[in-house]
Design a protein around this motif. Structure first.
Motif, mmCIF file in Angstrom:
data_model
loop_
_atom_site.group_PDB
_atom_site.id
_atom_site.type_symbol
_atom_site.label_atom_id
_atom_site.label_comp_id
_atom_site.label_asym_id
_atom_site.label_seq_id
_atom_site.Cartn_x
_atom_site.Cartn_y
_atom_site.Cartn_z
ATOM 1 N N ARG A 1 0.817 -1.215 0.000
ATOM 2 C CA ARG A 1 0.000 0.000 0.000
ATOM 3 C C ARG A 1 0.849 1.262 0.000
ATOM 4 N NH1 ARG A 1 -1.936 0.542 6.125
ATOM 5 N NH2 ARG A 1 0.105 0.471 7.036
ATOM 6 N N ASP A 2 2.048 1.086 0.564
ATOM 7 C CA ASP A 2 2.993 2.167 0.667
ATOM 8 C C ASP A 2 3.211 2.782 -0.719
ATOM 9 O OD1 ASP A 2 4.829 3.752 1.738
ATOM 10 O OD2 ASP A 2 6.313 2.209 2.154
ATOM 11 N N LYS A 3 3.415 1.894 -1.700
ATOM 12 C CA LYS A 3 3.700 2.371 -3.061
ATOM 13 C C LYS A 3 2.429 2.890 -3.722
ATOM 14 C CE LYS A 3 7.131 -1.100 -2.996
ATOM 15 N NZ LYS A 3 6.942 -2.530 -2.755
ATOM 16 N N SER A 4 1.294 2.338 -3.314
ATOM 17 C CA SER A 4 0.058 2.707 -4.016
ATOM 18 C C SER A 4 -0.360 4.152 -3.740
ATOM 19 C CB SER A 4 -1.065 1.757 -3.634
ATOM 20 O OG SER A 4 -1.498 2.052 -2.335
ATOM 21 N N ALA A 5 0.022 4.660 -2.568
ATOM 22 C CA ALA A 5 -0.459 6.003 -2.241
ATOM 23 C C ALA A 5 0.583 7.076 -2.553
ATOM 24 C CB ALA A 5 -0.883 6.055 -0.780
ATOM 25 N N THR A 6 1.176 7.025 -3.742
ATOM 26 C CA THR A 6 2.101 8.094 -4.132
ATOM 27 C C THR A 6 1.262 9.239 -4.688
ATOM 28 O OG1 THR A 6 2.338 7.314 -6.367
ATOM 29 C CG2 THR A 6 3.881 6.414 -4.744
ATOM 30 N N GLY B 1 4.651 8.173 -0.338
ATOM 31 C CA GLY B 1 3.452 7.417 0.025
ATOM 32 C C GLY B 1 2.875 7.818 1.349
#
Ligand SMILES: NC(=O)c1ccc[n+]([C@@H]2O[C@H](COP(=O)([O-])OP(=O)(O)OC[C@H]3O[C@@H](n4cnc5c(N)ncnc54)[C@H](OP(=O)(O)O)[C@@H]3O)[C@@H](O)[C@H]2O)c1
Length: 269
Positions: free
Chosen positions: A126-131, A187
């Motif tokens: 999810r870390d990468k998804s919320a850029t 993120g």
């Protein structure tokens, strides 16, 4: 004859004394131990809130745990003395809680309820998804509503209960994610900036006369195995919350307005 009567009288008196002593001991044993104080924990139905409720309940505190859906808070009901409804983003909900608690003292308020965003935790996918490319306005505003405004307005609603305590303690469960000078990856914009904002609120609340002689602190609980923290986290909620309870119990005016790690070390803003 006279001697026999005297002897009987002595036996009778001794029996009475023995009975009196036995009753007194029984009374002392039956007397329930006085509660150490009342602690109210928000978002107590799962994760860190539930673990902290267990820690305080096991040590003879009166625990009020709040949940958005108390009817589903099965685990919390086994632990807390009272389970009450609270959505920290709703003024009506805060008002209703304050009404239920009217006239009751709260010694420790733990603003624990938190929201990460629609994806999973830092250090996971999810870390990468919320850029910035995928970030939505609602993610940022929802994080602010729960993590920043939530603790401020819950505390506001419970001011009379807190001021009834000799030494009120107001805890905001924050996060190292809110530390400004620390970003290894992009993120989680909403989550991170909402924790930075609530840290600022802690500092302001610590000098707010409306809170009397309260001690107000932010505490970062470390990376924990919860729905939010994910399975790969270093700490179990029980490990972390045991130390957080000790930290809360030991809070003095010298901690007021500070940002503390679960192990008691001071954190930078
Ligand atoms: N776990 C970690 O590694 C970690 C690290 C740093 C900081 N923290 C902080 O520690 C706190 C607890 O985290 P956690 O890991 O236990 O999270 P969690 O397992 O996701 O639990 C979050 C809790 O907050 C409640 N909540 C969410 N939105 C709410 C709202 N609008 N009103 C009332 N309650 C609400 C949830 O209720 P529902 O069940 O109804 O959703 C749940 O009880 C949070 O403030 C979090 O930011 C956690």
């Amino acid at each position: 004859m006279k001697n026999k009567m005297l002897a009987n009288y002595r036996i009778f008196a001794k029996s009475l004394l023995a009975m009196f002593l036995l009753c007194s001991i029984a009374d002392v044993q039956a007397e329930p131990e006085a509660k150490k104080g009342t602690v109210l924990i928000t978002g107590a139905n799962r994760g860190l809130g539930l673990a902290l409720s267990k820690q305080f309940a096991a040590d003879n505190y009166h625990v009020i745990g709040t949940a958005r859906s108390p009817e589903k808070a099965t685990e919390l009901k086994k632990v807390a003395n009272e389970v009450l409804a609270l959505d920290v983003t709703s003024d009506e909900s805060i008002k209703a809680l304050a009404k239920t608690l009217n006239g009751k003292t709260i010694d420790i308020l733990v603003n624990n309820a938190g929201y990460f965003g629609p994806t999973l935790g830092l250090g996971t996918e999810r870390d990468k998804s919320a850029t910035l490319k995928t970030l939505t306005r609602s993610e940022v505003l929802d994080c602010f509503a729960v993590n920043s405004a939530g603790p401020i307005f819950v505390t506001q609603g419970l001011i009379p209960n807190l001021l009834a305590s000799k030494q009120p303690k107001i805890i905001i469960i924050s996060s190292r994610s809110g530390i400004i000078n620390q970003s290894r990856s992009a993120g989680a914009y909403g989550y991170r900036i909402s924790k930075t904002a609530v840290n600022r609120a802690v500092k302001i609340m610590s000098v707010d006369k409306a809170l009397g002689n309260s001690i107000v602190v932010a505490i970062a609980p470390g990376h924990n195995q919860t729905d939010m923290g994910g399975d790969r986290a270093k700490l179990t909620p029980d490990q972390s919350m045991k130390m957080v309870k000790t930290l809360i119990e030991g809070l003095t005016k010298k901690h007021d307005g500070g940002f503390w790690y679960y192990d008691g070390k001071k954190l930078p803003w």
